[in-house]
Design a protein around this motif. Structure first.
Motif, PDB file in Angstrom:
ATOM      1  N   SER A   4       0.845  -1.192   0.000  1.00  0.00           N
ATOM      2  CA  SER A   4       0.000   0.000   0.000  1.00  0.00           C
ATOM      3  C   SER A   4       0.884   1.248   0.000  1.00  0.00           C
ATOM      4  N   LYS A   5       0.269   2.379  -0.265  1.00  0.00           N
ATOM      5  CA  LYS A   5       1.049   3.622  -0.321  1.00  0.00           C
ATOM      6  C   LYS A   5       1.540   4.049   1.051  1.00  0.00           C
ATOM      7  N   TRP A   6       1.005   3.486   2.134  1.00  0.00           N
ATOM      8  CA  TRP A   6       1.407   3.862   3.481  1.00  0.00           C
ATOM      9  C   TRP A   6       2.508   2.970   4.032  1.00  0.00           C
ATOM     10  N   ASP A   7       2.867   1.903   3.325  1.00  0.00           N
ATOM     11  CA  ASP A   7       3.893   0.991   3.834  1.00  0.00           C
ATOM     12  C   ASP A   7       5.248   1.667   3.979  1.00  0.00           C
ATOM     13  N   MET A   8       5.596   2.538   3.066  1.00  0.00           N
ATOM     14  CA  MET A   8       6.881   3.230   3.135  1.00  0.00           C
ATOM     15  C   MET A   8       6.928   4.151   4.355  1.00  0.00           C
ATOM     16  N   ALA A   9       5.870   4.902   4.587  1.00  0.00           N
ATOM     17  CA  ALA A   9       5.815   5.798   5.745  1.00  0.00           C
ATOM     18  C   ALA A   9       5.844   4.993   7.042  1.00  0.00           C
ATOM     19  N   PHE A  10       5.092   3.912   7.110  1.00  0.00           N
ATOM     20  CA  PHE A  10       5.070   3.079   8.302  1.00  0.00           C
ATOM     21  C   PHE A  10       6.452   2.486   8.566  1.00  0.00           C
ATOM     22  N   VAL A  13       8.738   5.223   9.994  1.00  0.00           N
ATOM     23  CA  VAL A  13       8.436   5.525  11.395  1.00  0.00           C
ATOM     24  C   VAL A  13       8.954   4.409  12.292  1.00  0.00           C
ATOM     25  N   MET A  14       8.784   3.174  11.896  1.00  0.00           N
ATOM     26  CA  MET A  14       9.294   2.058  12.694  1.00  0.00           C
ATOM     27  C   MET A  14      10.824   2.095  12.767  1.00  0.00           C
ATOM     28  N   PHE A  15      11.463   2.461  11.670  1.00  0.00           N
ATOM     29  CA  PHE A  15      12.920   2.596  11.652  1.00  0.00           C
ATOM     30  C   PHE A  15      13.378   3.645  12.655  1.00  0.00           C
TER      31      PHE A  15
END
Length: 55
Positions: A4-10, A13-15
């Motif tokens: 999904s388009k939010w996987d990169m942002a998630f 943030v986890m990183f």
């Protein structure tokens, strides 16, 4: 599998949580303050550039 388009942002943030999770609170606050100051500086600079272009 499609991401999904939010996987990169998630993932980012986890990183950051893992990277800064073990640091003391004063270091986290200092880094957050520096980032906020940098964003404000950039925003004010862009507003000034935009005003000088209009004139």
């Amino acid at each position: 599998m499609l991401a999904s388009k939010w996987d990169m942002a998630f993932g980012f943030v986890m990183f950051l949580r893992v990277l800064f999770g073990s640091l003391p609170t004063w270091v986290k606050a200092t880094l957050l303050g520096l980032v906020v100051c940098g964003l404000l500086w950039d925003g004010l600079r862009r507003v000034q550039q935009r005003r000088t272009r209009v004139r």
